[in-house]
Design a protein around this motif. Structure first.
Motif, PDB file in Angstrom:
ATOM      1  N   CYS A 121       0.812  -1.219   0.000  1.00 28.74           N
ATOM      2  CA  CYS A 121       0.000   0.000   0.000  1.00 28.74           C
ATOM      3  C   CYS A 121       0.845   1.268   0.000  1.00 28.74           C
ATOM      4  O   CYS A 121       0.300   2.365   0.163  1.00 28.74           O
ATOM      5  N   THR A 122       2.141   1.152  -0.195  1.00 30.29           N
ATOM      6  CA  THR A 122       3.029   2.317  -0.080  1.00 30.29           C
ATOM      7  C   THR A 122       2.610   3.453  -1.005  1.00 30.29           C
ATOM      8  O   THR A 122       2.390   3.251  -2.198  1.00 30.29           O
ATOM      9  N   MET A 123       2.499   4.649  -0.421  1.00 33.24           N
ATOM     10  CA  MET A 123       2.253   5.878  -1.166  1.00 33.24           C
ATOM     11  C   MET A 123       3.320   6.892  -0.760  1.00 33.24           C
ATOM     12  O   MET A 123       3.998   6.711   0.258  1.00 33.24           O
ATOM     13  N   ILE A 124       3.454   7.939  -1.547  1.00 36.14           N
ATOM     14  CA  ILE A 124       4.376   9.015  -1.207  1.00 36.14           C
ATOM     15  C   ILE A 124       3.548  10.198  -0.720  1.00 36.14           C
ATOM     16  O   ILE A 124       2.719  10.728  -1.464  1.00 36.14           O
ATOM     17  N   VAL A 125       3.730  10.564   0.542  1.00 37.10           N
ATOM     18  CA  VAL A 125       2.949  11.635   1.161  1.00 37.10           C
ATOM     19  C   VAL A 125       3.895  12.744   1.598  1.00 37.10           C
ATOM     20  O   VAL A 125       4.792  12.519   2.422  1.00 37.10           O
ATOM     21  N   ASP A 126       3.703  13.912   1.019  1.00 37.90           N
ATOM     22  CA  ASP A 126       4.574  15.062   1.297  1.00 37.90           C
ATOM     23  C   ASP A 126       6.046  14.678   1.145  1.00 37.90           C
ATOM     24  O   ASP A 126       6.903  15.059   1.954  1.00 37.90           O
ATOM     25  N   GLY A 127       6.322  13.891   0.106  1.00 37.61           N
ATOM     26  CA  GLY A 127       7.686  13.524  -0.220  1.00 37.61           C
ATOM     27  C   GLY A 127       8.246  12.334   0.519  1.00 37.61           C
ATOM     28  O   GLY A 127       9.375  11.915   0.255  1.00 37.61           O
TER      29      GLY A 127
ATOM     30  N   GLY B 123       2.746  -9.076  -9.845  1.00 38.24           N
ATOM     31  CA  GLY B 123       2.433  -7.662  -9.963  1.00 38.24           C
ATOM     32  C   GLY B 123       1.678  -7.063  -8.797  1.00 38.24           C
ATOM     33  O   GLY B 123       1.484  -5.842  -8.752  1.00 38.24           O
ATOM     34  N   TYR B 124       1.267  -7.869  -7.830  1.00 35.42           N
ATOM     35  CA  TYR B 124       0.446  -7.338  -6.739  1.00 35.42           C
ATOM     36  C   TYR B 124       1.201  -6.317  -5.899  1.00 35.42           C
ATOM     37  O   TYR B 124       0.667  -5.264  -5.544  1.00 35.42           O
ATOM     38  N   CYS B 125       2.454  -6.608  -5.608  1.00 35.04           N
ATOM     39  CA  CYS B 125       3.240  -5.702  -4.760  1.00 35.04           C
ATOM     40  C   CYS B 125       3.874  -4.573  -5.552  1.00 35.04           C
ATOM     41  O   CYS B 125       4.424  -3.636  -4.973  1.00 35.04           O
ATOM     42  N   THR B 126       3.827  -4.645  -6.874  1.00 31.05           N
ATOM     43  CA  THR B 126       4.610  -3.745  -7.719  1.00 31.05           C
ATOM     44  C   THR B 126       4.299  -2.268  -7.507  1.00 31.05           C
ATOM     45  O   THR B 126       5.234  -1.443  -7.444  1.00 31.05           O
ATOM     46  N   PRO B 127       3.036  -1.832  -7.395  1.00 28.70           N
ATOM     47  CA  PRO B 127       2.793  -0.401  -7.160  1.00 28.70           C
ATOM     48  C   PRO B 127       3.501   0.120  -5.912  1.00 28.70           C
ATOM     49  O   PRO B 127       4.111   1.191  -5.934  1.00 28.70           O
ATOM     50  N   GLY B 128       3.430  -0.657  -4.837  1.00 29.48           N
ATOM     51  CA  GLY B 128       4.112  -0.256  -3.610  1.00 29.48           C
ATOM     52  C   GLY B 128       5.616  -0.286  -3.764  1.00 29.48           C
ATOM     53  O   GLY B 128       6.328   0.583  -3.246  1.00 29.48           O
ATOM     54  N   GLN B 129       6.127  -1.300  -4.466  1.00 25.91           N
ATOM     55  CA  GLN B 129       7.571  -1.385  -4.698  1.00 25.91           C
ATOM     56  C   GLN B 129       8.061  -0.161  -5.468  1.00 25.91           C
ATOM     57  O   GLN B 129       9.099   0.422  -5.145  1.00 25.91           O
ATOM     58  N   ILE B 130       7.336   0.224  -6.506  1.00 24.66           N
ATOM     59  CA  ILE B 130       7.761   1.345  -7.348  1.00 24.66           C
ATOM     60  C   ILE B 130       7.694   2.665  -6.573  1.00 24.66           C
ATOM     61  O   ILE B 130       8.634   3.469  -6.618  1.00 24.66           O
ATOM     62  N   CYS B 131       6.593   2.897  -5.859  1.00 26.01           N
ATOM     63  CA  CYS B 131       6.500   4.127  -5.058  1.00 26.01           C
ATOM     64  C   CYS B 131       7.607   4.174  -4.013  1.00 26.01           C
ATOM     65  O   CYS B 131       8.239   5.221  -3.798  1.00 26.01           O
ATOM     66  N   SER B 132       7.862   3.051  -3.376  1.00 29.03           N
ATOM     67  CA  SER B 132       8.926   2.997  -2.375  1.00 29.03           C
ATOM     68  C   SER B 132      10.284   3.218  -3.024  1.00 29.03           C
ATOM     69  O   SER B 132      11.134   3.938  -2.500  1.00 29.03           O
ATOM     70  N   GLY B 133      10.493   2.613  -4.199  1.00 26.67           N
ATOM     71  CA  GLY B 133      11.754   2.766  -4.910  1.00 26.67           C
ATOM     72  C   GLY B 133      12.055   4.210  -5.263  1.00 26.67           C
ATOM     73  O   GLY B 133      13.186   4.684  -5.114  1.00 26.67           O
ATOM     74  N   VAL B 134      11.049   4.931  -5.742  1.00 23.18           N
ATOM     75  CA  VAL B 134      11.221   6.345  -6.071  1.00 23.18           C
ATOM     76  C   VAL B 134      11.607   7.132  -4.820  1.00 23.18           C
ATOM     77  O   VAL B 134      12.524   7.970  -4.843  1.00 23.18           O
ATOM     78  N   ALA B 135      10.917   6.861  -3.718  1.00 19.61           N
ATOM     79  CA  ALA B 135      11.196   7.584  -2.470  1.00 19.61           C
ATOM     80  C   ALA B 135      12.554   7.216  -1.896  1.00 19.61           C
ATOM     81  O   ALA B 135      13.243   8.062  -1.322  1.00 19.61           O
ATOM     82  N   VAL B 136      12.963   5.957  -2.042  1.00 20.01           N
ATOM     83  CA  VAL B 136      14.266   5.521  -1.537  1.00 20.01           C
ATOM     84  C   VAL B 136      15.393   6.284  -2.218  1.00 20.01           C
ATOM     85  O   VAL B 136      16.332   6.762  -1.566  1.00 20.01           O
ATOM     86  N   LEU B 137      15.328   6.397  -3.534  1.00 16.67           N
ATOM     87  CA  LEU B 137      16.379   7.131  -4.246  1.00 16.67           C
ATOM     88  C   LEU B 137      16.398   8.597  -3.822  1.00 16.67           C
ATOM     89  O   LEU B 137      17.473   9.209  -3.732  1.00 16.67           O
ATOM     90  N   ALA B 138      15.233   9.159  -3.529  1.00 19.06           N
ATOM     91  CA  ALA B 138      15.171  10.542  -3.052  1.00 19.06           C
ATOM     92  C   ALA B 138      15.793  10.654  -1.661  1.00 19.06           C
ATOM     93  O   ALA B 138      16.475  11.646  -1.349  1.00 19.06           O
ATOM     94  N   GLU B 139      15.566   9.648  -0.820  1.00 25.19           N
ATOM     95  CA  GLU B 139      16.158   9.638   0.522  1.00 25.19           C
ATOM     96  C   GLU B 139      17.685   9.624   0.445  1.00 25.19           C
ATOM     97  O   GLU B 139      18.368  10.370   1.153  1.00 25.19           O
TER      98      GLU B 139
END
Length: 203
Positions: A82-88, A134-150
């Motif tokens: 369920c990972t989302m990006i909230v306020d970055g 593919g079930y976990c993929t949306p959360g994986q991708i959102c988390s991946g984007v945020a991880v690189l930003a971190e």
């Protein structure tokens, strides 16, 4: 009561006191739902909702905004689907109440990219077979984007060896930071390759 439970309780209570005129207080103590008006910016679009104050951010997105990309896996904050990006920042949307994010900027998988205009992380997951069912993929991708930003922001993890040195995208950093996103199909090595490529390093 643990410190974490105490903080969570105080945070939730503070969120509800933000809406003293909006909450349907006359129903308190009854079986009827207490509702509140919540204003969110979701994928760049302002959305106004009236929700039961117990509604999680995940349920608000899926059931009220019909953004079903974010998945309900465990509903206990253990799988990361369920990972989302909230306020970055990336969060488990199943563990937070929608009313706690009044005025927040929320990005779900739908807001990262669409089939005709993929986000680089989405394209890299396809290229490197970073998913199977593919079930976990949306959360994986959102988390991946945020991880690189971190990492780019210099936020350390448990495996960061030198807190004073420039931070780099390494396999160890990616695996540690992504450990909260579970893939039952076991596509982890491909996910690391996809994230590495997006970070501008050789996969």
């Amino acid at each position: 009561m643990s410190r974490r439970e105490l903080v969570a309780g105080v945070t939730a209570a503070a969120a509800l006191t933000t809406f003293p005129r909006q909450a349907n207080a006359e129903n308190a103590g009854t079986d009827e739902a207490v509702t509140a008006k919540v204003s969110l910016t979701v994928n760049g679009q302002r959305r106004e909702l009236e929700l039961d104050t117990r509604t999680s951010l995940l349920d608000a997105a899926r059931e009220h905004l019909h953004l079903t990309g974010s998945k309900k896996g465990c509903d206990h904050g253990q799988c990361g689907a369920c990972t989302m990006i909230v306020d970055g920042r990336r969060i488990n949307a199943c563990l937070t109440l929608a009313v706690m994010h009044q005025g927040s900027e929320i990005t779900t998988i739908e807001g990262l990219g669409q089939p005709e205009n993929l986000h680089p992380m989405q394209a890299a997951f396809i290229k490197h077979d970073g998913y199977q069912c593919g079930y976990c993929t949306p959360g994986q991708i959102c988390s991946g984007v945020a991880v690189l930003a971190e990492i780019k922001a210099g936020i350390p993890s448990h495996v960061t060896a030198d807190l004073n040195a420039p931070m780099h995208v390494t396999e160890a950093e990616i695996r540690e930071r992504m450990s909260g996103n579970i893939c039952r199909c076991g596509a982890y090595s491909n996910i690391v390759e996809a994230m590495t490529e997006v970070a501008g390093r050789k996969a």
